[in-house]
Write a protein that holds these residues in place. Sequence first.
Motif, short mmCIF file in Angstrom:
data_model
loop_
_atom_site.label_atom_id
_atom_site.label_comp_id
_atom_site.label_asym_id
_atom_site.label_seq_id
_atom_site.Cartn_x
_atom_site.Cartn_y
_atom_site.Cartn_z
N ASP A 184 -5.86 -57.09 51.02
CA ASP A 184 -7.10 -57.69 50.53
C ASP A 184 -7.62 -57.02 49.26
O ASP A 184 -8.69 -57.36 48.79
N GLY A 185 -6.87 -56.07 48.74
CA GLY A 185 -7.36 -55.34 47.57
C GLY A 185 -6.98 -55.98 46.26
O GLY A 185 -6.62 -57.16 46.18
N ALA A 186 -7.06 -55.18 45.21
CA ALA A 186 -6.78 -55.67 43.85
C ALA A 186 -5.29 -55.54 43.56
O ALA A 186 -4.71 -54.45 43.71
N TRP A 187 -4.68 -56.63 43.15
CA TRP A 187 -3.28 -56.66 42.78
C TRP A 187 -3.16 -57.26 41.40
O TRP A 187 -3.66 -58.36 41.15
N SER A 188 -2.49 -56.56 40.49
CA SER A 188 -2.38 -57.10 39.14
C SER A 188 -1.19 -56.49 38.42
O SER A 188 -0.73 -55.40 38.75
N LEU A 189 -0.69 -57.24 37.42
CA LEU A 189 0.33 -56.77 36.50
C LEU A 189 -0.15 -57.07 35.09
O LEU A 189 -0.56 -58.19 34.80
N THR A 190 -0.08 -56.06 34.22
CA THR A 190 -0.57 -56.24 32.85
C THR A 190 0.44 -55.65 31.87
O THR A 190 0.82 -54.47 31.99
N LEU A 191 0.87 -56.47 30.91
CA LEU A 191 1.74 -55.99 29.84
C LEU A 191 0.91 -55.47 28.69
O LEU A 191 -0.14 -56.05 28.35
N SER A 192 1.36 -54.37 28.07
CA SER A 192 0.68 -53.88 26.87
C SER A 192 0.88 -54.88 25.74
O SER A 192 1.77 -55.75 25.79
N ALA A 193 0.09 -54.74 24.68
CA ALA A 193 0.15 -55.70 23.57
C ALA A 193 1.53 -55.76 22.93
O ALA A 193 2.01 -56.83 22.53
#
Length: 219
Positions: A184-193
């Motif tokens: 139920d928590g925060a799940w994310s994937l982020t690519l740098s610029a």
Amino acid sequence: MRRAIICIALMLALATACTAAGGERRNDERRSDERPRPAASAAAYQVPAEEMRGVRVEPDGDRTTITAADGSRHRLAGRFTFDALSSNGRLLYLVEHRPPAGSENYRVRLFNLRTGKLRPQPIADKANLETDMTGAPKARATTASGEWVFTLYRDPHHSFVHALNVDEAYALCLELPPCSCSDDGAWSLTLSANETKLHAVAGSREDAATFDLRAELGA
């Protein structure tokens, strides 16, 4: 006269008892309603329609229908869902859901939309040739070219990023450190610029990792 008075007294006592019982039942119902309910599990990641580019994958029991962007249709034995498309749109990657039913066991398969053929060999981890995996997709990131598709998976004990090269048809698994993996928590994937770093959050900001893609992917 005495008998009448006794009857009235008994009736009044019974009415009082019923009222009290009803009040207790209402209080019990109210207390039950006020008890905290378990939070609903966070939904698994759904691939946005724009990433499908007109391709539809529709499982129905133990059969799956694939409809290509040109309208051609194909039927496969087994339960499959959409995973990704190659940058030229010719190769369709499918998640093959493995038994037992309802489990999170899966393999990634390659379907050629031009020939209508499913490649016999599943997509393998280039590092160890592993093909069978377990987990639920929680987040995704894709490079601007569309060549790499990164999917963050959770299983009950750990989390990992499945890095799929959709043009060369191979994958790498990037393991995260042990984590709480809260569904139920925060799940994310982020690519740098500049797309050289990939930041993964697995259930909480304390359970996170940043991958150097130049090192991990050998770029």
